[in-house]
Write an enzyme that holds these catalytic residues in place. Sequence first.
Site, PDB file in Angstrom:
ATOM      1  N   CYS A 114     -43.908   2.586 -16.552  1.00 28.90           N
ATOM      2  CA  CYS A 114     -42.613   3.259 -16.399  1.00 28.90           C
ATOM      3  C   CYS A 114     -42.070   3.810 -17.709  1.00 28.90           C
ATOM      4  CB  CYS A 114     -41.609   2.294 -15.784  1.00 28.90           C
ATOM      5  SG  CYS A 114     -42.228   1.483 -14.282  1.00 28.90           S
ATOM      6  N   HIS A 251     -35.173   4.753 -16.959  1.00 31.32           N
ATOM      7  CA  HIS A 251     -36.151   4.655 -15.874  1.00 31.32           C
ATOM      8  C   HIS A 251     -35.432   4.202 -14.609  1.00 31.32           C
ATOM      9  CE1 HIS A 251     -39.266   3.290 -13.260  1.00 31.32           C
ATOM     10  NE2 HIS A 251     -39.072   2.006 -13.535  1.00 31.32           N
ATOM     11  N   ASN A 281     -38.687   4.333  -6.854  1.00 29.08           N
ATOM     12  CA  ASN A 281     -39.241   4.078  -8.181  1.00 29.08           C
ATOM     13  C   ASN A 281     -40.574   4.809  -8.282  1.00 29.08           C
ATOM     14  OD1 ASN A 281     -40.537   3.054 -10.460  1.00 29.08           O
ATOM     15  ND2 ASN A 281     -39.843   0.949 -10.125  1.00 29.08           N
TER      16      ASN A 281
END
Length: 326
Positions: A114, A251, A281
């Site tokens: 990420c 993120h 996500n």
Amino acid sequence: MKSYAKITAQGSYVPTKVMTNHDFEEMVDTSDDWITTRTGIKERRITEDNEYTSDISYKAVLNLKEKYNADLTDVDMIINATLTPDYKTPSVASYIQSKLNLKNSGAIDINAACAGFTYGLNIANGLISSGQNKKILVIGSETLSKITDYTDRSTCILFGDGAGAFLVEYTKNNPSFITSTSGSDGDKGQNLYCTELSKEMFNNHLENEGYIVQNGRGVYKWAVGNVPRIINETLDKANLKTTDVDWFVPHSANARMIESICEKSNIAKEQTLMSLQNFGNTSSATIPLSIDLAMNEKKIKTGDLLLLVGFGGGLAYSTTLIRWTI
């Protein structure tokens, strides 16, 4: 090192297939209200069975090219951040180099999960500022649906697929990059992993081999406890405060997590850009997707100060403070 790199274009792509929270009600013991309350996610995009990371990376680059009428013929490096490449080798970046017919371009994939996109931007800045390259495509792209266990209610609701791309070029004046920081807490890597060859870190005891495994509480605790410090360290390098930042772009892991980080960092929710509500996500793609959404909504203006903070698997993190130059 003085920066000579400037962001000149950006683009994105998400698959057409939508998976909503209501779809998960038919798959696992969950509900739209439960997912929304705990994560902030309403839906996510899912690639087709024959659609891979290289495909969505390429489409994000085409979107960038079309939106800004960008000349890509002299791109001399492609950096693709991903943890879901089509193959171990060749790299996704090599596929993009081939599809764009860039005979004089280098091509590398990086995997910082990420944090991958911010790492990619910082590497591009370093390569250009050192004189090694002049024009670099930086892409963050993931097909996480292909490594998601849709029987695991704790993780399957989180992840989606998508891609974002930036074009970074040499400039003598008005560079984008101000400062950055990076690091990792590798001893906490077992909180978020996807298996490959070695089992050493996990003492040969693994769950869901081949799929994403996450200790949500462990990742949440680490992020809330460490990201505010990382934010302050980055801004301190530039003698700035959070009140100087126009847009905070973390993120997009979990809305509740981001809210807690904002509270601890004195950052207003209204100044925070996220992409998770509609896309979930998407790991290395969340930050460029968040910026793309904000650009479409005409939120970001030329000259705005953006703080990008990537964090996740590793547990690795990377930040970059930029002046928006598009």
